[in-house]
Scaffold this motif. Structure first.
Motif, short mmCIF file in Angstrom:
data_model
loop_
_atom_site.label_atom_id
_atom_site.label_comp_id
_atom_site.label_asym_id
_atom_site.label_seq_id
_atom_site.Cartn_x
_atom_site.Cartn_y
_atom_site.Cartn_z
N HIS A 86 -19.62 28.62 3.23
CA HIS A 86 -19.53 29.97 3.78
C HIS A 86 -20.89 30.65 3.79
N CYS A 87 -20.99 31.62 4.68
CA CYS A 87 -22.10 32.58 4.64
C CYS A 87 -21.44 33.92 4.38
N GLY A 88 -22.02 34.99 4.84
CA GLY A 88 -21.40 36.29 4.61
C GLY A 88 -20.10 36.44 5.37
N GLY A 89 -20.18 36.32 6.71
CA GLY A 89 -19.00 36.52 7.54
C GLY A 89 -18.41 35.27 8.15
N GLY A 90 -19.12 34.16 8.02
CA GLY A 90 -18.58 32.90 8.52
C GLY A 90 -18.82 32.63 9.98
N GLY A 95 -21.48 28.59 10.97
CA GLY A 95 -21.30 27.95 12.26
C GLY A 95 -22.35 26.88 12.52
N THR A 96 -23.59 27.17 12.14
CA THR A 96 -24.68 26.21 12.31
C THR A 96 -24.42 24.97 11.47
N LYS A 124 -15.13 32.73 15.99
CA LYS A 124 -16.24 33.66 15.76
C LYS A 124 -17.58 32.95 15.48
N VAL A 125 -17.62 31.62 15.53
CA VAL A 125 -18.87 30.88 15.36
C VAL A 125 -19.88 31.38 16.39
N ASN A 126 -21.10 31.68 15.91
CA ASN A 126 -22.17 32.18 16.77
C ASN A 126 -23.48 31.56 16.30
N VAL A 127 -23.86 30.44 16.93
CA VAL A 127 -25.10 29.77 16.56
C VAL A 127 -26.24 30.46 17.31
N LYS A 128 -27.09 31.14 16.56
CA LYS A 128 -28.20 31.88 17.17
C LYS A 128 -29.21 30.90 17.79
N PRO A 129 -29.95 31.36 18.82
CA PRO A 129 -30.90 30.48 19.50
C PRO A 129 -31.89 29.78 18.57
#
Length: 142
Positions: A86-90, A95-96, A124-129
């Motif tokens: 986990h991270c803070g919000g998942g 996601g990464t 809600k996975v959001n892999v930043k650039p």
């Protein structure tokens, strides 16, 4: 059974989500090990086997921290353990690591395919650039 705000990445073995979901994961899934991907270190008062494997959001070239976190998850899985990360919000760091885990385990052939599977498991996975760029450096043949 408590609400499930976390998600299953690999059936009955690997779960991921946010920090607040740890008690529910432990109650429902009986995870053997928890990997905390948050950059900020939190004291482990949970009594669970928790390993701090930080990924710093927005850090340039964070390849090594991402690679290590993926390796921790994959190694625990290969040892037969039930894993939660986990991270803070998942969504971002978790996601990464989900994308990298799918690639490392051969469950996806490309970063795009792994990201689609991770989003199918947890929308809600959001892999930043910059994290996607790190994954491309870690997995250059995908």
């Amino acid at each position: 059974m408590a609400d499930k705000n976390y998600n299953e990445l690999i059936k009955d073995r690997i779960y991921f989500g946010g920090a607040d979901d740890v008690p529910n994961v432990m109650e429902n899934e009986k995870a053997d090990v928890i990997f905390d991907l948050r950059a900020e270190s939190h004291e482990n008062k949970s009594g669970y086997d928790r390993i701090h494997s930080p990924i710093v959001d927005d850090a340039e070239h964070q390849d090594e921290s991402i690679r290590k976190s993926i390796e921790h998850v994959v190694n625990a899985y290969n040892e037969g353990k039930k894993v939660y990360f986990h991270c803070g919000g998942g969504s971002t760091r978790a996601g990464t690591v989900a994308v990298g885990t799918l690639l490392s385990l051969g469950k996806a052939k490309t970063i795009e395919e792994a990201e689609e599977k991770a989003k199918a498991a947890r929308p809600k996975v959001n892999v930043k650039p910059q994290m996607k760029a790190a994954l491309q450096r870690i997995y250059p043949n995908t």
